[in-house]
Design a protein around this motif. Sequence first.
Motif, PDB file in Angstrom:
ATOM      1  N   VAL A 155       0.847  -1.200   0.000  1.00 53.01           N
ATOM      2  CA  VAL A 155       0.000   0.000   0.000  1.00 53.01           C
ATOM      3  C   VAL A 155       0.879   1.245   0.000  1.00 53.01           C
ATOM      4  O   VAL A 155       1.730   1.413   0.880  1.00 53.01           O
ATOM      5  CB  VAL A 155      -0.939   0.033   1.225  1.00 53.01           C
ATOM      6  CG1 VAL A 155      -1.739   1.334   1.267  1.00 53.01           C
ATOM      7  CG2 VAL A 155      -1.875  -1.166   1.214  1.00 53.01           C
ATOM      8  N   GLU A 157       0.292   5.239   0.048  1.00 49.80           N
ATOM      9  CA  GLU A 157      -0.778   6.234   0.209  1.00 49.80           C
ATOM     10  C   GLU A 157      -0.444   7.507  -0.575  1.00 49.80           C
ATOM     11  O   GLU A 157       0.592   8.129  -0.315  1.00 49.80           O
ATOM     12  CB  GLU A 157      -0.921   6.638   1.676  1.00 49.80           C
ATOM     13  CG  GLU A 157      -1.408   5.570   2.610  1.00 49.80           C
ATOM     14  CD  GLU A 157      -1.391   6.108   4.040  1.00 49.80           C
ATOM     15  OE1 GLU A 157      -0.496   5.714   4.797  1.00 49.80           O
ATOM     16  OE2 GLU A 157      -2.246   6.950   4.375  1.00 49.80           O
ATOM     17  N   GLY A 176       0.400   3.055   5.167  1.00 44.24           N
ATOM     18  CA  GLY A 176       0.963   2.201   4.122  1.00 44.24           C
ATOM     19  C   GLY A 176       2.479   2.070   4.242  1.00 44.24           C
ATOM     20  O   GLY A 176       3.082   2.527   5.224  1.00 44.24           O
TER      21      GLY A 176
END
Length: 365
Positions: A155, A157, A176
């Motif tokens: 992830v 961000e 993230g």
Amino acid sequence: MVYKVKFVDPAKVYEMIKDELDVAYFEVMDKGDLIDRGQLKSFETNLAAFVGTKYAVGLNSGYDALHLSLRAAGIGSGDEVIVPAHTFVATASAVVNVGAKPVLVDVGKDFNIDCGEIAAAITLRTKAIIPVHLSGYMADMVQVMEIAAKHDLVVVEDACQSLGASMMGKMAGSWGLTGCWSFYPFKILGGYGDGGAITTNNPDVALFATRMRYNGEDRDTGEYHGHGFTCLLDNLQAAFLDVKLRHLPKWIIRRKEIAARYRAALSDIPDLLLPHYRDPRRDHVYQNYTVRSKRGNDFSEFMKTRGVEVLTQFRKPYYRHEALKLEDRGFPETGTLSREVCSLPMNVEIADEEVDYVIEVVRSF
Ligand SMILES: Cc1ncc(COP(=O)(O)O)c(C=O)c1O
């Protein structure tokens, strides 16, 4: 056109904190501290503390933050990365420029990625997801992190529009592998030119970005650790940003006051959807105050002719720009909101009387 109420007024912000900015400027100039000096380190320390991460690495732009994050995660040719259909083009361009494929997913009513649509976009090639926290309001990171954990996805961000926003008390940019920041002048923390940063808790990612921003060089040893880039945050920008960061908490309070003023005066208008959402877990910092009107262009043009400078990002979604060669699988919410969006003036330099004038113009439409 000379507007009665400007969308933003950087000269006015300068007047508000001129003494502090001038001190910062003269300190840098007197010492000739231009590249990678104390001001940069100080800003990085303060930014990391503000976001709640171990590290912050200053870069030249939000784009560079996204780009280096993807490289740090080892994403490249043959990989797919999920991105929202409604965002600034740089989110997708960073993916394309590392050789991977952006896979677009529609957004929900809050302008952020529709978590219910993510699973359908995941394939065997999917390596990462870039939730974008648009306009000062976070994507639902609880759901994003759950999906990412289930499918073993990185992830990153894209928090470029949401410094100071949080969900359940945890700040944007701390969820993230990295949080990506832009200090483009009109952002909630804006510099006096381009600027950006990565925040992260991962020491390897911080080290990678610190080297790659300086052509791959370890500045202590002179060793090149890879083919890098020139994308360091300028020391002078860092000095200015450090000054402005000190003011950010009270500036966020001011933004919330303005949002409350808009809400109190405009929430009874049936055609106008205001950016106030029902999720008590998420704290909105109103980088932008984006309303929706079914009479999109008529509304935004009316505002402008009455002297109110508004922003209509993005009337043409990025995936509809032919040269970008992106897949338009039909994104109903993005398609509709792109015709309807209109961001009203929202900044710390605006006076209450100006906010009231904006309200008056909206109501007269
Ligand atoms: C959502 C989003 N992503 C990425 C960027 C890119 O940031 P920059 O302009 O600093 O490269 C921006 C800012 O313009 C943005 O709003």
